[in-house]
Scaffold this active site. Structure first.
Site, PDB file in Angstrom:
ATOM      1  N   LYS A 148       0.819  -1.220   0.000  1.00 31.85           N
ATOM      2  CA  LYS A 148       0.000   0.000   0.000  1.00 31.85           C
ATOM      3  C   LYS A 148       0.852   1.270   0.000  1.00 31.85           C
ATOM      4  CE  LYS A 148      -2.265  -1.170   3.783  1.00 31.85           C
ATOM      5  NZ  LYS A 148      -1.861  -2.585   3.953  1.00 31.85           N
ATOM      6  N   THR A 149       1.836   1.318   0.897  1.00 34.51           N
ATOM      7  CA  THR A 149       2.633   2.534   1.026  1.00 34.51           C
ATOM      8  C   THR A 149       3.391   2.834  -0.259  1.00 34.51           C
ATOM      9  OG1 THR A 149       2.873   2.271   3.422  1.00 34.51           O
ATOM     10  CG2 THR A 149       4.515   3.620   2.307  1.00 34.51           C
ATOM     11  N   GLU A 183      -3.635   5.984   1.444  1.00 29.42           N
ATOM     12  CA  GLU A 183      -3.409   4.589   1.825  1.00 29.42           C
ATOM     13  C   GLU A 183      -4.607   4.143   2.668  1.00 29.42           C
ATOM     14  OE1 GLU A 183      -0.077   2.079   4.353  1.00 29.42           O
ATOM     15  OE2 GLU A 183       0.546   3.822   3.166  1.00 29.42           O
TER      16      GLU A 183
END
Length: 463
Positions: free
Chosen positions: A121-122, A165
């Site tokens: 995600k990051t 995110e």
């Protein structure tokens, strides 16, 4: 233009303001003109970055830190019910707002892209933030890690796109209503909140159901969990798939390593497009393709977005080079789930050539170690040698019988060279004794193992 400040959040107080998710929201609110205050357990570069924006940051938690005129108190799921500032909020009848609700309010009136998945995600959120900025679109963004400096995990932009995110760990991603949602993968994790894969699927289905009418779900065609999610959604949302699978809508034709970069070629609507990803590893290349597909779904021309993705050169703790001493490079990895550990070690193996890879691994959470300790040990078998620390507890209390020994036993059973080091202060000397010129050292885990990188470099410099 971006919307203004929600009235109820013009004087927010954050409990745990230095956290990755909390600090991003605080930063955006400060940039929008809010009088931000908060507290955190210890001093940090992030706290200093927030103060530079005008925020008041207290160290330690105490009832007197909460101002009487605060309009709300923002908390994350990690804040315990007995926190003195939370108790003070109840006395003053100040509304308590969960971090996810605060973030959802910041996205009101914008075009959100929400990036979800068990891993990646990051990185993917960062790729979108950097590339959209490179194109002059001035997005707002909230990321779970710093791009290039403390506090760079979030920005209030003047454009109409908000990249966020979306955290599934506590189901907080159910609060968002994205125009485009990305699901990178779906696996069992966060065992304190999810009892089964069925609960995980249900949670991701709820997230996908929050996509606004006419919006798009970008989903991984190569990952079985993501494919199962797509099957379960059964046409209830417009889906665009990406990956190496023959049936992917955005098909990855090749990923060619070029040192610490990759050249990626995709088939998009019948046309081939080749671009550079400036970080190593096939999984990062696939993250870039997900970002490309999401941008196209938002109406950004692929021919413009693809080269802009090369501007992303990494995020802190995602295979971040910390330095080199005595011919040994020290690299920091946030990987803490077996899939992430395997992906990062495979990426480093591809980039390292004949160099040895030494890992300093700190398990994160007792519950995760209890469920996935064997798989963590198997992942460490990809390294040439490993040092395993005690479990970083974070928000959890110990579980009887759950220690790092579960990982070490599994690693040795898989043929790994691994040793336990219980005192972190001893790690720099242990690693310096192991390392030879040309080796790569990875500090790996989601806890405070990252602090060991500079200490290892200092010890190597003394050799």
């Amino acid at each position: 233009m971006a919307p203004g400040l929600p009235t109820a959040m013009d004087r927010p107080h954050f409990i745990g303001i230095g956290g990755a998710g909390m600090s991003g929201i605080a930063k955006i609110l400060a940039q929008r003109g809010a009088k931000v205050a908060g507290s955190d357990a210890k001093e940090s570069p992030t706290a200093e970055a927030l103060r530079a924006l005008g925020a008041t940051v207290h160290i330690g938690h105490a009832a007197e830190h909460l101002a009487d005129d605060a309009t709300c108190v923002v908390v994350s799921s990690a804040i315990r019910a007995d926190n003195p500032e939370l108790a003070r909020a109840a006395e003053l009848d100040i509304p308590v707002v969960h971090r996810s609700d605060a973030l959802a309010r910041l996205m009101d009136g914008l075009r959100p892209i929400a990036v979800a998945g068990t891993h990646g995600k990051t990185t993917t959120t960062s790729m979108l933030a950097v590339s959209l900025t490179e194109l002059g679109l001035n997005p707002s963004y909230a990321i779970g890690g710093d791009l290039d400096a403390p506090g760079s995990n979030a920005l209030h932009g003047e454009g109409d796109i908000f990249v966020a995110e979306a955290d599934e760990s506590d189901r907080s991603f159910h609060k968002y209503a994205p125009e485009v949602a990305i699901v990178l993968n779906v696996e069992l994790d966060h065992h304190a909140n999810y009892a089964s894969m069925e609960e995980i699927y249900e949670s991701f289905q709820t997230f996908a159901g929050r996509i606004v009418p006419g919006g798009t779900l970008v989903v991984n065609a190569d990952h079985e969990g993501a494919r199962e999610l797509t099957r379960r959604l059964a046409g209830s949302v417009k889906a665009v798939t990406y990956g190496e699978s023959q049936d992917a809508d955005v098909r990855v034709l090749s990923v060619v390593p070029q040192g610490l970069k990759s050249q990626v070629t995709v088939d998009l609507d019948g046309s081939e497009l080749t671009f550079t990803v400036s970080v190593p590893g096939r999984h990062y290349a696939h993250n870039a393709v997900a970002a490309l597909a999401a941008g196209v779904a938002l109406g950004i021309p692929a021919a413009e977005l693809a080269p802009a993705l090369a501007a992303y050169t990494g995020v802190k703790r995602r295979l971040q080079l910390k330095g080199e001493e005595a011919g040994v490079q020290v690299i920091d990895s946030y990987a803490h789930h077996p899939t992430e550990m395997t992906a990062d070690l495979e990426a480093m193996r591809a980039a390292a050539g004949e160099s040895r890879i030494l890992v300093v691994f700190q398990p994160h959470l007792f519950s995760r170690t209890q469920e996935l300790g064997k798989e963590m040990g198997q992942a460490l078998a990809l390294a040439d040698a490993s040092v395993v620390l005690d479990i970083y507890p974070a928000r959890e209390d110990p579980i009887p019988g759950v220690t790092s020994e579960l990982i070490i036993e599994a690693a040795r059973a898989a043929g790994a060279d691994v040793q336990a080091v219980h005192d972190k202060a001893e790690v720099p000397a242990v690693v310096a004794g192991m390392a030879k010129p040309g080796d790569l050292v990875l500090t790996m885990g989601a806890g405070d193992v990252t602090d060991l990188g500079p200490r290892i470099l200092n010890r190597l410099a003394q050799k």
